[in-house]
Design an enzyme around this catalytic site. Sequence first.
Site, mmCIF file in Angstrom:
data_model
loop_
_atom_site.group_PDB
_atom_site.id
_atom_site.type_symbol
_atom_site.label_atom_id
_atom_site.label_comp_id
_atom_site.label_asym_id
_atom_site.label_seq_id
_atom_site.Cartn_x
_atom_site.Cartn_y
_atom_site.Cartn_z
ATOM 1 N N ARG A 1 5.620 33.017 -3.847
ATOM 2 C CA ARG A 1 7.005 32.720 -3.520
ATOM 3 C C ARG A 1 7.823 32.728 -4.809
ATOM 4 N NH1 ARG A 1 3.871 28.925 -0.664
ATOM 5 N NH2 ARG A 1 4.069 29.034 1.615
ATOM 6 N N HIS B 1 10.943 37.390 -1.036
ATOM 7 C CA HIS B 1 10.101 37.071 0.117
ATOM 8 C C HIS B 1 9.677 38.342 0.849
ATOM 9 C CE1 HIS B 1 8.462 33.630 2.234
ATOM 10 N NE2 HIS B 1 8.599 34.309 3.364
ATOM 11 N N ARG C 1 6.767 39.556 -0.897
ATOM 12 C CA ARG C 1 5.625 38.733 -0.452
ATOM 13 C C ARG C 1 5.060 39.294 0.862
ATOM 14 N NH1 ARG C 1 3.535 33.321 -0.548
ATOM 15 N NH2 ARG C 1 3.503 32.249 1.475
ATOM 16 N N HIS D 1 -0.961 29.274 2.799
ATOM 17 C CA HIS D 1 -0.667 28.706 4.112
ATOM 18 C C HIS D 1 -1.772 27.725 4.511
ATOM 19 C CE1 HIS D 1 1.866 32.495 5.212
ATOM 20 N NE2 HIS D 1 2.598 31.572 4.605
ATOM 21 N N TYR E 1 1.459 39.845 10.176
ATOM 22 C CA TYR E 1 0.990 41.029 9.445
ATOM 23 C C TYR E 1 0.081 41.911 10.294
ATOM 24 C CZ TYR E 1 2.947 37.982 5.986
ATOM 25 O OH TYR E 1 3.807 37.150 5.319
#
Length: 257
Positions: free
Chosen positions: A114, A207, A210, A233, A242
């Site tokens: 991040r 982001h 990311r 996470h 994803y």
Amino acid sequence: MNSCIHTSALNRTIAAIKSLYNYLCEQTEDSNGNTYMTRNVSRLIHIRKKSETLHYRAAQLEGKLFLGDETKAFLEFVEQDYEKSISNRARTSFKKNKVRDLAILSLFLSSGLRCAELVGINLNDLNLETGKVRVMRKEGKKDVVPIAHFSHRYITDYFGARSSIETEIQALFITDYNQQIRKISNASINKLVAKYSEAYKVRVTPHTLRHTFATRLYNVSHSQVLVSNQLGHSSTKPTELYTHIVSAEAKDALRKL
């Protein structure tokens, strides 16, 4: 305004209000030992759920991700071709920060960090011999994150340039503003990512980079657990996005056969 963007902005505002009320109702204390507020009215405000599926979110991201060879092509564009399209004045500033900016872009694309995590990295946090970087995740959680090898040369080049700058600031990424050295800000990184990505293909945020990394990692590993751990996470649920992006990418590939 796009409805999903509007909902996200509203939810962030509500979350900030809830955080303030939680602080006033639970953590503050006056001279009598009482909290400043006794009733947390923010509990009556509810976060609005986004009315969108993962398929929809994946479709929205299509075209904004630098997948496959585009990750390498994007970095090579910034390194070799970007300065050809800008003014002489802009070129002077670009050359001054080129090595740093390439290190930042490559680190995003090779780690999935991040923006705030990248900004918080100090010089002794990043070790290219082990290929890992220490970061501070959300809620103050410490983590060690592996870095893909393709970024190492960009980071090595920046280490060389960074070592020649005399400053007591320990932050890895710094900026020289009005002849004053300081740690680079989130806003500055957002601006440089937007600038280079728009010149290359489409304006994106850190982001989005990311998301690019996470999609590429899932595409080669097919492991939601691996992607989840890499991104910091606490569960695999956020990584379900994803799987949908990879599916869309596969369909695009089939159309080209």
